[in-house]
Scaffold this motif. Sequence first.
Motif, short mmCIF file in Angstrom:
data_model
loop_
_atom_site.label_atom_id
_atom_site.label_comp_id
_atom_site.label_asym_id
_atom_site.label_seq_id
_atom_site.Cartn_x
_atom_site.Cartn_y
_atom_site.Cartn_z
N PRO A 59 66.82 38.01 51.41
CA PRO A 59 66.40 38.54 50.10
C PRO A 59 64.96 39.03 50.14
CG PRO A 59 67.30 36.31 49.90
CD PRO A 59 67.16 36.60 51.36
N PHE A 60 64.69 40.05 49.36
CA PHE A 60 63.35 40.61 49.24
C PHE A 60 62.63 39.93 48.09
CE2 PHE A 60 60.49 43.84 47.32
CZ PHE A 60 59.64 44.02 48.39
N ARG A 61 61.41 39.49 48.33
CA ARG A 61 60.56 38.91 47.28
C ARG A 61 59.24 39.66 47.29
NH1 ARG A 61 59.62 32.96 48.19
NH2 ARG A 61 58.60 33.12 46.19
N PHE A 62 58.76 39.97 46.10
CA PHE A 62 57.53 40.74 46.00
C PHE A 62 56.68 40.25 44.84
CE2 PHE A 62 55.15 44.19 44.01
CZ PHE A 62 54.35 44.56 45.07
N GLY A 63 55.38 40.21 45.05
CA GLY A 63 54.44 39.87 43.99
C GLY A 63 53.31 40.88 43.96
N TYR A 64 52.90 41.23 42.76
CA TYR A 64 51.81 42.20 42.59
C TYR A 64 50.46 41.57 42.90
CZ TYR A 64 55.21 45.21 40.41
OH TYR A 64 56.30 46.00 40.19
N TRP A 65 49.48 42.41 43.13
CA TRP A 65 48.12 42.00 43.41
C TRP A 65 47.17 42.58 42.37
CZ3 TRP A 65 45.54 38.62 46.15
CH2 TRP A 65 44.20 38.83 46.43
N HIS A 66 47.41 43.84 41.99
CA HIS A 66 46.54 44.53 41.05
C HIS A 66 47.27 45.71 40.44
CE1 HIS A 66 45.60 46.85 44.87
NE2 HIS A 66 46.27 47.67 44.11
N GLN A 67 46.69 46.28 39.40
CA GLN A 67 47.17 47.52 38.82
C GLN A 67 45.99 48.49 38.73
OE1 GLN A 67 50.13 48.51 38.45
NE2 GLN A 67 51.08 46.53 38.79
N PRO A 68 45.93 49.46 39.66
CA PRO A 68 44.84 50.43 39.62
C PRO A 68 45.17 51.62 38.71
CG PRO A 68 46.07 50.64 41.66
CD PRO A 68 46.71 49.54 40.87
N VAL A 69 44.18 52.08 37.98
CA VAL A 69 44.35 53.24 37.12
C VAL A 69 43.19 54.20 37.36
CG1 VAL A 69 44.48 54.07 34.73
CG2 VAL A 69 45.49 51.86 35.34
N SER A 70 43.52 55.42 37.79
CA SER A 70 42.49 56.46 37.92
C SER A 70 42.33 57.16 36.59
CB SER A 70 42.92 57.50 38.97
OG SER A 70 42.91 56.93 40.24
N LEU A 71 41.09 57.38 36.22
CA LEU A 71 40.77 58.10 34.98
C LEU A 71 39.99 59.34 35.38
CD1 LEU A 71 39.63 54.91 33.04
CD2 LEU A 71 41.83 56.09 32.83
N GLY A 72 40.67 60.27 36.02
CA GLY A 72 40.01 61.43 36.60
C GLY A 72 39.40 61.06 37.93
N ARG A 73 38.54 61.92 38.47
CA ARG A 73 37.92 61.64 39.77
C ARG A 73 36.66 60.80 39.65
NH1 ARG A 73 39.00 63.39 44.36
NH2 ARG A 73 40.79 64.70 44.72
N GLN A 74 36.14 60.65 38.44
CA GLN A 74 34.86 59.97 38.26
C GLN A 74 34.95 58.59 37.61
OE1 GLN A 74 32.13 61.40 39.62
NE2 GLN A 74 33.58 62.94 40.35
N ASP A 75 36.16 58.11 37.34
CA ASP A 75 36.27 56.81 36.69
C ASP A 75 37.60 56.16 37.04
OD1 ASP A 75 35.40 54.69 35.18
OD2 ASP A 75 35.56 55.71 33.25
N ALA A 76 37.63 54.84 37.00
CA ALA A 76 38.84 54.08 37.29
C ALA A 76 38.71 52.68 36.74
CB ALA A 76 39.09 54.03 38.79
N VAL A 77 39.83 51.99 36.62
CA VAL A 77 39.87 50.59 36.23
C VAL A 77 40.87 49.91 37.17
CG1 VAL A 77 40.49 48.93 34.43
CG2 VAL A 77 39.40 51.09 33.81
N ILE A 78 40.49 48.76 37.68
CA ILE A 78 41.40 47.96 38.49
C ILE A 78 41.58 46.63 37.77
CG2 ILE A 78 41.82 46.86 40.73
CD1 ILE A 78 41.45 49.94 40.89
N GLN A 79 42.80 46.35 37.36
CA GLN A 79 43.11 45.07 36.71
C GLN A 79 43.82 44.20 37.74
OE1 GLN A 79 42.68 43.81 33.28
NE2 GLN A 79 43.01 42.06 34.62
#
Length: 135
Positions: A59-79
Amino acid sequence: MVDQTLRSVSHPSVYAVGDAGAIRQSYGVIHGTCQSGIPMAAHAAQSIVRQVRGKQPRPFRFGYWHQPVSLGRQDAVIQFTYPDDTPRRWYLKAKAAIRYKEAVSSSPLKFYRMSVPLPARMLGMTGGRRNKLPS
């Protein structure tokens, strides 16, 4: 839809990964991102090898680490998240998030050039106690 080993429910000889494979974990259906797609592909490859050798796929098991969001080329948020994709308290924003996202996004190419083969389970988190396999 795929079963717990990433085989198609309607065509068991076909494996589906990434955006093509909707797999349910204990916390819900995995969303199609490179964060889950790369470990899914490695797991499917190992499952095919196991099948060729006369063994049952695991069976495959997977867990997330982060959720990255790019806000154009000059900004981002990593949760940063728990393996079940619920948010942690830690996050990055602005330039730190941009540098982090660029490092993560550029790593698959460097990773595939490695000469040492790695087991699929080393490519992602399994989710630990937040992602128990169904009994």
